[in-house]
Design a protein around this motif. Structure first.
Motif, short mmCIF file in Angstrom:
data_model
loop_
_atom_site.label_atom_id
_atom_site.label_comp_id
_atom_site.label_asym_id
_atom_site.label_seq_id
_atom_site.Cartn_x
_atom_site.Cartn_y
_atom_site.Cartn_z
N TYR A 79 -6.93 -3.62 -1.20
CA TYR A 79 -6.15 -4.85 -1.36
C TYR A 79 -5.16 -5.03 -0.20
O TYR A 79 -4.05 -5.50 -0.39
N GLN B 102 -3.05 -6.53 2.55
CA GLN B 102 -2.59 -7.89 2.77
C GLN B 102 -2.60 -8.22 4.27
O GLN B 102 -2.11 -7.43 5.07
N ILE C 257 4.30 -7.69 -0.03
CA ILE C 257 4.20 -6.27 -0.35
C ILE C 257 4.12 -5.50 0.97
O ILE C 257 3.04 -5.27 1.52
N ASP D 159 1.67 -2.63 1.98
CA ASP D 159 0.25 -2.96 1.85
C ASP D 159 -0.15 -4.06 2.82
O ASP D 159 -1.12 -4.78 2.60
N GLU E 236 -9.77 -12.61 0.76
CA GLU E 236 -9.55 -12.38 -0.67
C GLU E 236 -10.85 -12.17 -1.44
O GLU E 236 -10.83 -11.88 -2.64
N PHE F 1 -4.30 -16.91 -7.66
CA PHE F 1 -3.34 -16.00 -7.03
C PHE F 1 -2.93 -16.46 -5.64
O PHE F 1 -1.76 -16.44 -5.28
N ASN G 220 0.88 -17.74 -4.26
CA ASN G 220 1.60 -17.27 -3.08
C ASN G 220 2.16 -18.45 -2.29
O ASN G 220 3.32 -18.46 -1.86
N GLY H 130 -5.93 -5.69 -12.99
CA GLY H 130 -4.70 -5.52 -12.23
C GLY H 130 -4.05 -6.80 -11.77
O GLY H 130 -3.06 -6.77 -11.04
N GLU I 200 -0.24 -7.52 -13.01
CA GLU I 200 0.69 -6.59 -12.38
C GLU I 200 0.98 -7.03 -10.95
O GLU I 200 2.13 -6.98 -10.47
N LYS I 201 -0.06 -7.48 -10.24
CA LYS I 201 0.12 -7.99 -8.87
C LYS I 201 0.99 -9.24 -8.87
O LYS I 201 1.85 -9.42 -7.99
N GLN J 58 4.60 -8.28 -9.40
CA GLN J 58 5.12 -7.64 -8.19
C GLN J 58 5.39 -8.69 -7.11
O GLN J 58 6.42 -8.65 -6.42
N LEU J 59 4.49 -9.67 -6.96
CA LEU J 59 4.68 -10.74 -5.99
C LEU J 59 5.92 -11.56 -6.32
O LEU J 59 6.72 -11.88 -5.44
#
Length: 863
Positions: A32, A34, A44, A47, A170, A366, A370, A399, A402-403, A406-407
Motif C-alpha cells: 500500500y 503511497q 501517511i 508509507d 490504486e 477512498f 483524499n 482494512g 482503518e485506513k 488513519q487518513l
C-alpha cells in the motif's frame, strides 16, 4: 557541502528504465505504498514515496526537507543538488536513513512505475478520452456496473500526466473492472498515458474546442487522443465526428481495426458493427430512444431521464457499453432509471450554527475522500473539522475503514460521524488520535438524532461525503442555512485557472498581488477566495479597508495584506493584525510616521530590542497621471525625510503606481509615459533609501499589454475573476461566477393586459410571462427592464417585460415551450457573460459583479 556519504544512495545510472526497475524491485514488498507529488497532501509519511517534480511555479525539491521532518524517507528526484540544498552539514548526517533515487524525469518515473504496476493485473479496463463527458461517463458506468464488478476508477477528473498514474496505482487484486479517463492538451502526451492505463475497451466521447490551441487542427487532436486505443479490443464512439472517424481510420491502418462497437445515426452499411439509433423522441422529463443491436439482431427501446443533449449522448455511450457486457434490455432500463445527473464538484455552502458545509454527496470512494479532505483542509477559517461519512460499498473492505480513520487523523479531522453497518462494525477508533466518533446505522437515524438536538454543531467545517444510496443530500438539506433562493455560484477551479493563466505571462520571479476588495468583486465574503489564493501561494492580498483585512486575519489568512484606504484611527488595528497600509499622501505619512515612532518607543521599553526592526511596512503610491490618490513629484523630499526620521523600524515594502488606461490601446503613449516616470522616481527613491523594494504598476490588463512593466510584482484584479477589459485574452479566461434564479410562476397574458408597475409591460399576442425571483435589490439593475435584459433558459434567451421590481422581474417565455415553474434561469455566467450584460446597459463588468447583493446566496464549488 559534503555529499559523498550519500552518493551510493543515488542510482549510478542515468537510465530511466533501470531506475524504475530498481524502484519497483526495491519497494515490491510495500503493498500500500503511497505515491505523493504534492507535499500539502501528505497523509501517511512512513508509507510514502515523494516524487520531486519541477513545475512552472513550484519545484518539488524545495519541499524535501519539510517532508523529511514529517517522516517521509523515500524521495524520487531529478536534481541532486536541488534535493539537498536546504540541508546544512549537520542535517545531512541525520538524513542518512532516507533513500534518494535519481532519475532523468520524475514525472516519467512516476508514469513508468504506474505502468509497471498495471502490468501485474489481468482484468477488463475501460479507457475514456474525448473533449467532454469523460468524468460523467466514468461515474455513470461505475454506478451502472457496480453490482456486477468490484470497480476502481479515477477519482473525480484525475486524467492528467500526473493524475492518471496516481489513479492506476490504486489498482489491486480485489478489483475486477477498472475505469480510467485520460486527457491531453498537446501532442505526444497520450503515448505516456496509454501504457499506464493499457485499456482493452475504449470510449471516445466527442471532440470539442478544448485545448485546440495545443494542436495544428482537430484531426491532429483526434489522432493524438486515439492513441489511447491502440491496443483496445473494442472501441465505443459516435459516428458524427469526422475528426474522430479519421482517428479511428488511423488506428485501423496502423494497428489493425479495433472492433467498433459504437452507435450511429448514419447509414449502418458504413458502420456495420455499430448499434443503430433508429429514433430519439422527447418525452416528459427525458427522451425515448430506439436502438437496433446488430450483434443480437434485436430492437431495443429505452427511456432516458435526461433532456440535456450532452447527458443523452453520455448515457448512450453507457448503454452501448452495457450491451458490450451483455446486459439485457430490461436490466439496463432499471439501472438507467436510477441514474441522476452527476454533480462533478465539491460545493462549499453556508451551514447552520456558523458552519461551512462541503457537499460531496454524489459518490464515496477512498481516493475521492483524499481529494475532499484536501479541500476541507483549505477551510482554515473554522477551528474544527468534521467529516460525515457513509460506508464505501464499491471499495475493497479489507482494512478499508482503518485506513480511512488513519487518513482523517493525518488530515486534522477532529470528529467523524459514520453512517452504515459496515463502517459501524469495522471502524475501531484509535484513542491516541483523539477523534470524536459517532456511529449511525442509517441516514434516518442520524437525522432523527439531529432533529432531537442530540447531535450538535457549531463554528466548524463539515465535509459531507456519502455513497448515493445513503441519500446524504438529506443531511445537506438539514444542515444548510436557508436563505434567499437566488444564488451566485462561484467556480473555484476557474479562478485557479485564471490565476495560472496570468502567472504564465509573468516571470517565475515576479510576485502576484491579488485584489480581494469589494466583497471579492461581488463573489463572496472574501474568505473563500482568499483561502484559495493563499492555498495557491499568491504573494500579497489587497483589501480596500482595514475591517476587511481584520476579517481575513480572523478567518485564518496568513498571506501579507495591503490595505488600500487606511484611516488614521486604524493604525493600531493594523499593527495588531499585521496589516500593511498603502500610504498616498504627506499628511497620512506624517501621522503614520508619528505612530511608528511612538510604537517603536513602547516596544523598546518592553525590551523587544532588535525585534522592532522592519516592524512597520508601508506601500507608497506614486501618482504618475491617474490624478486620484498618490504622491506628487514635489513630495519626494518631505516623503524621504519622514521615512528616515522613524529609523529601521519603518520599511518601504513596495512602491507602486496605477496606470490610468492600461486597457486602452489608443492611450498607450500616455501609459508608457507613466511607466517611464514611475521607473525614474522609483530608482531615485531606492537610491535615497539605500535599499530595494518591490515595484508594481500593472493591473490585469497591464499584465497582458505591458510585459516590460511587470517589475517585481503585478496586481491581479478583474482578470482573476474571468474578465479581460483589454479584450486581448478573454478566450483564455474562464468565468468564475454564474448568477441564477428560478421561475416562481408562469401566467398567460393577453394583449389587453399589462405587466408590472406603471403598466409598462405590453404584449401583442397571447403570451406566457414568467416571474423570476431576482430584482434590483439583488443587483439586477432597473435598466434591464422592458426588453433590454435577457435571461437564459433551455438554450434560449427570454427578454424581460415590464419594469424590474425590487425582488423579482418578469420575462417573456412564450417561445420557450419547455419553460415551467421551478426552472432555473441564468442571469449571467458562461452565456450571457458579465461583459454581455455590461454592454447592454452601457456600463462596465466591475459594476455588474459588485452590484450582486449580499443577500444573494453564494455557493462555492470546485472539482
Amino acid at each position: 557541502m559534503n555529499q559523498n556519504y550519500i552518493k551510493n544512495e543515488f542510482m549510478p545510472t542515468s537510465s530511466l528504465v533501470s531506475n524504475v526497475a530498481y524502484i519497483t524491485d526495491y519497494y515490491k514488498e510495500f503493498r500500500y505504498k503511497q505515491l505523493l507529488t504534492d507535499s500539502r497532501k501528505l497523509a501517511i509519511p512512513h508509507d510514502t514515496i515523494f516524487f520531486a517534480i519541477k513545475g512552472q511555479r513550484q519545484d518539488g525539491h524545495n519541499f524535501i526537507k519539510s517532508l523529511y521532518k514529517k517522516g517521509v524517507r523515500c524521495f524520487i528526484i531529478e536534481d541532486k543538488e536541488a534535493a539537498l540544498r536546504h540541508f546544512n552539514e549537520e542535517e545531512l548526517l541525520i538524513v542518512q536513513d532516507a533513500q534518494f533515487l535519481l532519475v532523468k524525469n520524475s514525472i516519467r518515473a512516476l508514469q513508468e512505475l504506474a505502468a509497471h504496476h498495471r502490468k501485474q493485473f489481468k482484468l477488463p479496463v475501460i479507457g475514456i478520452t474525448g473533449s467532454n463527458g469523460k468524468t460523467i461517463i466514468k461515474e455513470w458506468l461505475s454506478q451502472l456496473l457496480s453490482d456486477s464488478f468490484q470497480i476502481i476508477k479515477s477519482p473525480k477528473s484525475y486524467n492528467s500526466q500526473i493524475g492518471v498514474p496516481l489513479s492506476v496505482w490504486e489498482l489491486s487484486e480485489e478489483h475486477t473492472l477498472a475505469i480510467f479517463e485520460a486527457g491531453i492538451s498537446q501532442p505526444n502526451e497520450m503515448e505516456y498515458l496509454e501504457p499506464i492505463i493499457q485499456p482493452n475497451i475504449g470510449i471516445f466521447t466527442n471532440l470539442g474546442s478544448a485545448h485546440d490551441d495545443g494542436f495544428e487542427n482537430r484531426i491532429e487532436k483526434a489522432t493524438e487522443k486515439a492513441k489511447l486505443f491502440e491496443h483496445c479490443k473494442f472501441l465505443i464512439s459516435r459516428d458524427i465526428y469526422s475528426a474522430v472517424n479519421t482517428a479511428i481510420l488511423y488506428l485501423k491502418e496502423r494497428k489493425g481495426d479495433p472492433h467498433f462497437f459504437g452507435w450511429t445515426t448514419q447509414d449502418v452499411a458504413i458502420y456495420p458493427s455499430a448499434v443503430d439509433m433508429r429514433y430519439l423522441d422527447p418525452n416528459v422529463g427525458g427522451v425515448n430512444v430506439g436502438l437496433y443491436d446488430p450483434h443480437t439482431d434485436k430492437k431495443l427501446n429505452f427511456y432516458l431521464p435526461f433532456s440535456n443533449p450532452a447527458h443523452v449522448e453520455n448515457c448512450l455511450h453507457c448503454i452501448v457499453t452495457m450491451l458490450l457486457f451483455e446486459y439485457k434490455e430490461k436490466e439496463i432500463q432499471e439501472k438507467i432509471n436510477k441514474l441522476k445527473a452527476v454533480e462533478m464538484r465539491l460545493e462549499l455552502k453556508q451551514g447552520l450554527f456558523n458552519c461551512s458545509l462541503i457537499d460531496d454527496t454524489y459518490n464515496n470512494d477512498f481516493a475521492g475522500l483524499n481529494v475532499a479532505l484536501d479541500f476541507l483542509l483549505q477551510q482554515s477559517n473554522k477551528p474544527k473539522r468534521t467529516v460525515i461519512l457513509s460506508d464505501m460499498p464499491e471499495e475493497n473492505q479489507k482494512g478499508l475503514y482503518e485506513k480511512i480513520f488513519q487518513l482523517c487523523a493525518k488530515k486534522g479531522v477532529e470528529r467523524v460521524i459514520a453512517v452504515g453497518e459496515n463502517i459501524k462494525r469495522t471502524l475501531i477508533p484509535d484513542t491516541e488520535t483523539l477523534i470524536d466518533t459517532q456511529f449511525f446505522a442509517t441516514t434516518e437515524d442520524f437525522l432523527s438524532d439531529f432533529a432531537d438536538g442530540e447531535i450538535r454543531f457549531g463554528n466548524e467545517a463539515i465535509l459531507i461525503k456519502g455513497a448515493r444510496r445513503f441519500e446524504f443530500e438529506k443531511i445537506v438539506d438539514a444542515l444548510e442555512l436557508k436563505v434567499h433562493g437566488t444564488k451566485l455560484e462561484i467556480n473555484l477551479n476557474n479562478l485557479a485557472h485564471n490565476l495560472d493563466y496570468f502567472r504564465s505571462l509573468i516571470s517565475p520571479r515576479t510576485r502576484v498581488m491579488a485584489m480581494v476588495k469589494a466583497f471579492g468583486y461581488g463573489s463572496g465574503t472574501n474568505f473563500e477566495i482568499a483561502h484559495l489564493l493563499q492555498y495557491h501561494r499568491v504573494d500579497y492580498l489587497a483589501v480596500a479597508y482595514v475591517d476587511e483585512g481584520i476579517a481575513l486575519r480572523n478567518e485564518g489568512i496568513r498571506t501579507p495584506i495591503m490595505v488600500m484606504n487606511p484611516s488614521v484611527d486604524s493604525f493600531e488595528k493594523m499593527f495588531v493584525h499585521n496589516l500593511e497600509p498603502e500610504i498616498y499622501s504627506v499628511a497620512t505619512l506624517k501621522r503614520y510616521a508619528e505612530y511608528a515612532k511612538e510604537k517603536t518607543y513602547e516596544l523598546n521599553l518592553a525590551d523587544f530590542g532588535a525585534d522592532v526592526k522592519d516592524v512597520f511596512k508601508i506601500h507608497l503610491k506614486l501618482d504618475t497621471g491617474m490624478n486620484r490618490l498618490g504622491f506628487a513629484t514635489n513630495d519626494l523630499p518631505v516623503l524621504l525625510g519622514l521615512i528616515q526620521s522613524v529609523g529601521e523600524s519603518l520599511e518601504v515594502a513596495s512602491v507602486f503606481t496605477h496606470l490610468a488606461a492600461a486597457d486602452d490601446g489608443e492611450m498607450d503613449d500616455f501609459s508608457r509615459q507613466q511607466i517611464k516616470e514611475f521607473e525614474e522616481w522609483a530608482a531615485e527613491l531606492e537610491q535615497q533609501l539605500g535599499y530595494s523594494f518591490l515595484r508594481h504598476a500593472v493591473n490585469s490588463a497591464g499584465i497582458i499589454r505591458f510585459k516590460n512593466a511587470h517589475f517585481e510584482m503585478v496586481r491581479l484584479g478583474l482578470g482573476l475573476y474571468g474578465v479581460d477589459s483589454s479584450k486581448k485574452a478573454q478566450e483564455h479566461l474562464l468565468p468564475i461566477s454564474s448568477l441564477k434564479a428560478t421561475i416562481s410562476q408562469i401566467k398567460v397574458v393577453h394583449p389587453s393586459d399589462s405587466v408590472g408597475y406603471s403598466r409598462k409591460g405590453r404584449v401583442e399576442r397571447i403570451s406566457k410571462i414568467a416571474t423570476i425571483a431576482i430584482g434590483y435589490a439583488d443587483g439586477y439593475d432597473r435598466r434591464f427592464g422592458n426588453g433590454v435584459g435577457k435571461v437564459y433558459l433551455h438554450g434560449e434567451l427570454a427578454p424581460t417585460i415590464g419594469n424590474i421590481c425590487m425582488d423579482m422581474c418578469m420575462v417573456d417565455v412564450t417561445d420557450i415551450e419547455e419553460a415551467k415553474e421551478g426552472d432555473e434561469v441564468i442571469i449571467f455566467g458562461e452565456y450571457p457573460t458579465v461583459t454581455d450584460l455590461a454592454n447592454t446597459i452601457d456600463t462596465i463588468p466591475y459594476e455588474i459583479l459588485t452590484n450582486v447583493s449580499e443577500r444573494v446566496k453564494r455557493i462555492f464549488y470546485a472539482d
